[in-house]
Design an enzyme around this catalytic site. Structure first.
Site, PDB file in Angstrom:
ATOM      1  N   GLU A 105       7.421   6.122  -8.741  1.00  0.00           N
ATOM      2  CA  GLU A 105       6.755   5.612  -9.930  1.00  0.00           C
ATOM      3  C   GLU A 105       5.467   6.372 -10.222  1.00  0.00           C
ATOM      4  OE1 GLU A 105       7.635   1.025  -8.649  1.00  0.00           O
ATOM      5  OE2 GLU A 105       5.618   1.597  -9.229  1.00  0.00           O
ATOM      6  N   CYS A 118      -1.843   7.305 -12.133  1.00  0.00           N
ATOM      7  CA  CYS A 118      -1.677   6.928 -10.725  1.00  0.00           C
ATOM      8  C   CYS A 118      -0.350   7.523 -10.279  1.00  0.00           C
ATOM      9  CB  CYS A 118      -1.674   5.395 -10.653  1.00  0.00           C
ATOM     10  SG  CYS A 118      -1.387   4.782  -9.010  1.00  0.00           S
ATOM     11  N   CYS A 125       7.224   4.918   1.824  1.00  0.00           N
ATOM     12  CA  CYS A 125       6.033   5.228   2.629  1.00  0.00           C
ATOM     13  C   CYS A 125       6.301   4.866   4.083  1.00  0.00           C
ATOM     14  CB  CYS A 125       4.828   4.453   2.107  1.00  0.00           C
ATOM     15  SG  CYS A 125       3.333   4.792   3.061  1.00  0.00           S
ATOM     16  N   CYS A 129       2.518  -0.983   5.372  1.00  0.00           N
ATOM     17  CA  CYS A 129       1.547  -2.089   5.296  1.00  0.00           C
ATOM     18  C   CYS A 129       2.287  -3.336   4.786  1.00  0.00           C
ATOM     19  CB  CYS A 129       0.402  -1.725   4.347  1.00  0.00           C
ATOM     20  SG  CYS A 129      -0.387  -0.169   4.797  1.00  0.00           S
ATOM     21  N   CYS A 132       2.361  -4.454   0.939  1.00  0.00           N
ATOM     22  CA  CYS A 132       2.608  -3.419  -0.070  1.00  0.00           C
ATOM     23  C   CYS A 132       4.100  -3.318  -0.385  1.00  0.00           C
ATOM     24  CB  CYS A 132       2.076  -2.083   0.453  1.00  0.00           C
ATOM     25  SG  CYS A 132       2.518  -0.677  -0.590  1.00  0.00           S
ATOM     26  N   CYS A 349       2.181  -0.500  -7.047  1.00  0.00           N
ATOM     27  CA  CYS A 349       2.932   0.657  -6.582  1.00  0.00           C
ATOM     28  C   CYS A 349       4.166   0.172  -5.831  1.00  0.00           C
ATOM     29  CB  CYS A 349       2.078   1.589  -5.729  1.00  0.00           C
ATOM     30  SG  CYS A 349       1.734   1.037  -4.069  1.00  0.00           S
TER      31      CYS A 349
HETATM   32  N1  SAH Z   1      -0.919   5.092   0.782  1.00  0.00           N
HETATM   33  C1  SAH Z   1      -2.207   5.279   0.249  1.00  0.00           C
HETATM   34  C2  SAH Z   1      -2.222   5.430  -1.263  1.00  0.00           C
HETATM   35  C3  SAH Z   1      -1.300   4.544  -2.052  1.00  0.00           C
HETATM   36  S1  SAH Z   1      -1.652   2.826  -2.047  1.00  0.00           S
HETATM   37  C4  SAH Z   1      -3.143   4.173   0.693  1.00  0.00           C
HETATM   38  O1  SAH Z   1      -2.679   3.184   1.239  1.00  0.00           O
HETATM   39  O2  SAH Z   1      -4.337   4.338   0.521  1.00  0.00           O
HETATM   40  C5  SAH Z   1      -3.116   2.717  -3.050  1.00  0.00           C
HETATM   41  C6  SAH Z   1      -3.922   1.447  -2.825  1.00  0.00           C
HETATM   42  O3  SAH Z   1      -3.204   0.299  -3.311  1.00  0.00           O
HETATM   43  C7  SAH Z   1      -4.212   1.171  -1.357  1.00  0.00           C
HETATM   44  O4  SAH Z   1      -5.558   0.832  -1.185  1.00  0.00           O
HETATM   45  C8  SAH Z   1      -3.295   0.026  -1.062  1.00  0.00           C
HETATM   46  O5  SAH Z   1      -3.719  -0.710   0.036  1.00  0.00           O
HETATM   47  C9  SAH Z   1      -3.314  -0.738  -2.361  1.00  0.00           C
HETATM   48  N2  SAH Z   1      -2.210  -1.694  -2.518  1.00  0.00           N
HETATM   49  C10 SAH Z   1      -0.943  -1.568  -2.120  1.00  0.00           C
HETATM   50  N3  SAH Z   1      -0.233  -2.670  -2.459  1.00  0.00           N
HETATM   51  C11 SAH Z   1      -1.083  -3.496  -3.093  1.00  0.00           C
HETATM   52  C12 SAH Z   1      -0.957  -4.781  -3.692  1.00  0.00           C
HETATM   53  N4  SAH Z   1       0.195  -5.421  -3.713  1.00  0.00           N
HETATM   54  N5  SAH Z   1      -2.052  -5.338  -4.255  1.00  0.00           N
HETATM   55  C13 SAH Z   1      -3.246  -4.676  -4.247  1.00  0.00           C
HETATM   56  N6  SAH Z   1      -3.418  -3.450  -3.722  1.00  0.00           N
HETATM   57  C14 SAH Z   1      -2.357  -2.870  -3.144  1.00  0.00           C
HETATM   58 FE1  SF4 Z   2       1.932   3.143   2.325  1.00  0.00          FE
HETATM   59 FE2  SF4 Z   2       1.574   1.046   0.733  1.00  0.00          FE
HETATM   60 FE3  SF4 Z   2       0.304   1.181   3.085  1.00  0.00          FE
HETATM   61 FE4  SF4 Z   2      -0.414   2.842   1.096  1.00  0.00          FE
HETATM   62  S1  SF4 Z   2      -0.588   0.608   1.104  1.00  0.00           S
HETATM   63  S2  SF4 Z   2      -0.080   3.351   3.253  1.00  0.00           S
HETATM   64  S3  SF4 Z   2       1.594   3.168   0.103  1.00  0.00           S
HETATM   65  S4  SF4 Z   2       2.540   1.050   2.786  1.00  0.00           S
END
Ligand code: SAH
Ligand code: SF4
Length: 403
Positions: A105, A118, A125, A129, A132, A349
């Site tokens: 995306e 973005c 990934c 996390c 996410c 994302c």
């Molecule tokens: N993987 C990288 C970049 C992509 S995620 C990272 O984790 O930094 C970009 C940001 O979106 C990160 O800070 C992540 O923790 C946050 N993020 C992911 N899922 C989310 C959600 N459901 N609500 C709010 N922030 C989210």
């Molecule tokens: Fe990966 Fe989502 Fe964690 Fe970023 S927040 S490192 S995209 S799993």
């Protein structure tokens, strides 16, 4: 956010190389072999940056050269398969199918004086996390540099048609940019190349979950992008859960690398903190954050959680966000809250991918008119716009298996 499927998700691979898969030097030697001077490479890149959707559009190239380019290359390798929009069309997300069938995306956010993209660096990934959406489905693969750049060119094309300019890029879409370091650095070099997009590196944010050796490596590269670290917790036992890479690179190592980065580059590091109600939004969390960043050149960006199904997490309400912001400010830290629109787009994302793959793309139609169709779509996907949603989604089940 309303979603419109554009075509069939199915893993078709066209082996004709995408024009940007060639480094400039290789394109110039291809031009030489086709009796064209090297400066044509700049003209081609200029057309791509201005949103050309075919080689035929490149009017100042001789016709035989346009024909040879058409025979030899694709203008992009990305196939848009779904578009969703929110905020009356000011935010648009596109799901692209990649060669081989994975999908990623990209989100465009339009503001009064800037337009931010973005972008995704990986299909899926590997970090996983638990809050996410991207981390929930199986890891697909690293994107190649040209696949990252093509997301930006598609956004630039759509924005150009609206009289806007792509001004900022954030690596906050799907994937961990530092787990695909060399392609990400190469794509940044292309974004900043005046022959292509010419975006200032200061307007590019690379967000990482904390791959320590890469933070150090970026500090040594001459690439003055903004570094954002997804902190989310200021004590190891909580961060081990929220950002599992913390088990490999705990907070002590992460902060030393971040401090080294700030000292080496003189640039302030941005720390992201996704607000999860009752998990990391307490007074204790604010105090721990204050202690962790006490001596850092830092900025904290609070991101209200954008709820993801099948996770145990909840977003705090407005007053909860305000309260935590005040607690962090009381620690003497510089803090902002990501605005609702940015939050909706950034935080989602992986969610469009998930929604399309689950076949629920039409659950929230947006009343505003559809954004202009990405014109790199194949003639078939253009024909399918808005009518073949069911089929596209049904076929999506196949792609899910392969992604
Ligand atoms: N993987 C990288 C970049 C992509 S995620 C990272 O984790 O930094 C970009 C940001 O979106 C990160 O800070 C992540 O923790 C946050 N993020 C992911 N899922 C989310 C959600 N459901 N609500 C709010 N922030 C989210
Ligand atoms: Fe990966 Fe989502 Fe964690 Fe970023 S927040 S490192 S995209 S799993």
């Amino acid at each position: 956010m309303g979603v419109r499927a554009l075509g069939i998700v199915g893993g078709v691979t066209d082996l004709t190389p995408a024009i940007l898969s060639l480094p400039s030097i290789e394109l110039e030697s291809w031009l030489g072999a086709n009796d064209a001077p090297a400066y044509r490479r700049r003209q081609i890149w200029g057309w791509l940056a201005r949103g050309a959707t075919s080689f035929e559009d490149m009017h100042d190239l001789p016709k035989p050269l346009r024909l040879a380019l058409h025979r030899g290359f694709r203008i992009t390798s990305l196939r848009p398969v779904a578009v969703s929009k929110a905020d009356r069309g000011l935010t648009t997300k596109t799901l692209y199918e990649l060669d081989g069938g994975h999908s990623v995306e990209a989100v465009v956010m339009r503001y009064a004086h800037r337009s931010t993209l973005c972008i995704s660096s990986q299909a899926g990934c590997p970090i996983g996390c638990p809050f996410c959406a991207t981390g929930k489905f199986p890891f697909g693969r690293n994107l190649k540099a040209h696949e990252i750049v093509e997301q930006a060119l598609d956004a630039a094309r759509a924005l150009e048609a609206e009289g806007r300019r792509l001004s900022h890029i954030v690596f906050m879409g799907m994937g961990e940019p530092f787990a695909n370091y060399s392609a990400v650095v190469e794509s940044v070099r292309r974004f900043t190349d005046p022959d292509l997009l010419g975006i200032s590196p200061r307007r590019i944010v690379v967000s990482t979950s904390g791959l320590v050796p890469r933070i150090t490596q970026l500090g040594e590269a001459k690439l003055p992008v903004t570094l954002a670290i997804s902190l989310h917790a200021a004590r190891d036992e909580l961060r081990d859960v929220l950002v599992p890479i913390n088990r490999k690179y705990p907070l002590g190592e992460l902060m030393a690398a971040a401090q080294g980065y700030a000292e080496k580059t003189g640039r302030r590091v941005s720390y992201e903190w996704v607000l999860l109600a009752g998990v990391n939004d307490t007074e204790r969390d604010a105090r721990e954050l204050g202690r962790l960043l006490a001596r850092e050149l830092a900025h904290v960006n609070l991101i209200p959680f954008n709820p993801v199904e099948d996770t145990p997490y909840r977003a705090p309400d407005r007053s909860g966000v305000r309260r935590f912001k005040e607690l962090v400010e009381a620690q003497g830290l510089n803090v902002t809250v990501r605005d609702t629109r940015g939050r909706e787009a950034d935080a989602a994302c992986g969610q469009l991918h998930e929604r399309v793959m689950k076949g629920r793309a039409y659950d929230a139609p947006d009343p505003t008119p559809a954004p202009p169709l990405p014109s790199q779509g194949s003639p078939r996907s253009r024909r399918l716009r808005g009518v073949e949603v069911g089929r596209a989604i049904a076929t999506g089940a196949t792609a899910r298996k392969s992604s």
